[in-house]
Design a protein around this motif. Structure first.
Motif, mmCIF file in Angstrom:
data_model
loop_
_atom_site.group_PDB
_atom_site.id
_atom_site.type_symbol
_atom_site.label_atom_id
_atom_site.label_comp_id
_atom_site.label_asym_id
_atom_site.label_seq_id
_atom_site.Cartn_x
_atom_site.Cartn_y
_atom_site.Cartn_z
ATOM 1 N N UNK A 71 0.891 -1.283 -0.006
ATOM 2 C CA UNK A 71 -0.087 -0.137 0.289
ATOM 3 C C UNK A 71 0.887 1.305 -0.085
ATOM 4 N N UNK A 72 1.837 1.068 0.680
ATOM 5 C CA UNK A 72 2.798 2.419 0.798
ATOM 6 C C UNK A 72 3.391 2.632 -0.696
ATOM 7 N N UNK A 73 4.028 1.710 -1.057
ATOM 8 C CA UNK A 73 4.787 1.716 -2.440
ATOM 9 C C UNK A 73 3.697 2.034 -3.484
ATOM 10 N N UNK A 74 2.617 2.014 -3.418
ATOM 11 C CA UNK A 74 1.397 2.252 -4.222
ATOM 12 C C UNK A 74 1.331 3.761 -4.253
ATOM 13 N N UNK A 75 1.462 4.502 -3.254
ATOM 14 C CA UNK A 75 0.982 5.887 -2.846
ATOM 15 C C UNK A 75 1.869 6.887 -3.610
ATOM 16 N N UNK A 76 1.300 7.753 -3.916
ATOM 17 C CA UNK A 76 2.405 9.149 -4.526
ATOM 18 C C UNK A 76 3.347 9.302 -3.329
ATOM 19 N N UNK A 77 4.488 10.197 -3.797
ATOM 20 C CA UNK A 77 5.759 10.453 -2.894
ATOM 21 C C UNK A 77 5.104 11.293 -1.688
ATOM 22 N N UNK A 78 4.161 12.269 -2.174
ATOM 23 C CA UNK A 78 3.870 13.056 -1.011
ATOM 24 C C UNK A 78 2.875 12.356 0.230
ATOM 25 N N UNK A 79 1.900 11.649 -0.440
ATOM 26 C CA UNK A 79 1.221 10.719 0.565
ATOM 27 C C UNK A 79 2.055 9.748 1.356
ATOM 28 N N UNK A 80 3.025 9.245 0.714
ATOM 29 C CA UNK A 80 3.895 8.010 1.481
ATOM 30 C C UNK A 80 4.657 8.992 2.381
ATOM 31 N N UNK A 81 5.124 10.220 2.417
ATOM 32 C CA UNK A 81 6.153 10.844 3.407
ATOM 33 C C UNK A 81 5.147 10.921 4.282
ATOM 34 N N UNK A 82 3.995 11.520 4.079
ATOM 35 C CA UNK A 82 3.019 11.798 5.065
ATOM 36 C C UNK A 82 2.561 10.724 6.008
ATOM 37 N N UNK A 83 2.375 9.351 5.442
ATOM 38 C CA UNK A 83 1.976 8.352 6.207
ATOM 39 C C UNK A 83 3.155 7.755 6.921
ATOM 40 N N UNK A 84 4.456 8.053 6.283
ATOM 41 C CA UNK A 84 5.659 7.636 7.060
ATOM 42 C C UNK A 84 5.800 8.495 8.487
ATOM 43 N N UNK A 85 5.495 9.863 8.252
ATOM 44 C CA UNK A 85 5.727 10.680 9.656
ATOM 45 C C UNK A 85 4.444 10.260 10.499
ATOM 46 N N UNK A 86 3.290 10.107 10.203
ATOM 47 C CA UNK A 86 2.160 9.846 11.202
ATOM 48 C C UNK A 86 2.491 8.366 11.552
ATOM 49 N N UNK A 87 2.803 7.451 10.820
ATOM 50 C CA UNK A 87 3.079 5.997 11.502
ATOM 51 C C UNK A 87 4.287 6.067 12.608
#
Length: 241
Positions: free
Chosen positions: A100-116
């Protein structure tokens, strides 16, 4: 004058001797029989009394031990099966999250990394993410500026060290984003100006480019080395006190 025949005493007669002998033998036999009856211990019975109980007890102990071992083996098998099932679930969940993470666009992926990694809010209940900005370059050379609110701590030094540790926590997975050429991580905290007014201000900046991201061994990396590996590094005097 005719002589009288001499008479032997009665105890010297043969029949008397035989009677006495039989009487003595009878007495001896009676004593032997009485002794056996009093003792009540026939030769073959002690074996039955002495050996039967211990043999049965030994068999019972062995049976109990075998049953306990069987129960232990069954429990161990069940625990191993449960552990394997739990490990399989975790592996599947991890694989799904990665997909799921790899399927995200880079910005959304960064936001998810930060919140996780750092949660949605700080320990002062502020939103963690202030902004995630992608600077215009191209799809094969990503450049992001990530502005975050930092946690506050008991001392300025602890606050500073906490920001460095959190930076390592999120920069490692961010560095794995495909085509990530440069990432600038910025931290802000409330600052008091000369007039006594409080306003959020920039207190730390870490600027890492691709060559530095490739060289860092994140597992052994010392966060105090961020100033050395960053292209540009900034710390506000307020967190140095």
């Amino acid at each position: 004058m005719e002589k009288k025949k001499s008479q032997k005493p009665f105890y010297k007669k043969w029949w008397f001797i035989v009677v006495v002998a039989l009487f003595v033998i009878g007495l001896i036999g009676a004593e032997l029989d009485d002794g056996d009856e009093v003792k009540g211990e026939p030769k073959d019975e002690p074996t039955k009394v002495v050996t039967s109980a211990p043999v049965k007890a030994e068999v019972d102990v062995e049976a109990d031990a075998a049953e306990r071992q069987r129960e232990i083996d069954e429990l161990a098998t069940e625990m191993k099966k449960a552990e394997e099932e739990e490990a399989a679930k975790k592996a599947a969940a991890k694989a799904k999250a990665k997909e799921e993470l790899e399927s995200m666009d880079p910005k959304s992926r960064i936001e998810k990394i930060v919140t996780d990694k750092l949660k949605n809010k700080t320990n002062t209940d502020k939103e963690r993410i202030v902004s995630v900005e992608q600077l215009p370059e191209d799809d094969e050379s990503l450049y992001f500026i990530v502005l975050l609110n930092a946690n506050e701590n008991l001392t300025n030094n602890l606050t500073r060290h906490s920001m460095l540790m959190d930076s390592k926590e999120i920069l490692e997975p961010i560095s794995k984003i495909k085509n990530m050429n440069k990432v600038v991580l910025q931290w802000q905290l409330p600052l008091i100006d000369s007039y006594g007014n409080t306003k959020d201000g920039l207190v730390m900046t870490i600027n890492l480019e691709r060559d530095a991201l490739d060289k860092i061994n994140w597992e052994n990396f010392n966060v105090e080395k961020f100033p050395d590996v960053s292209k540009t590094y900034f710390e506000h005097p307020a967190i140095k006190k």
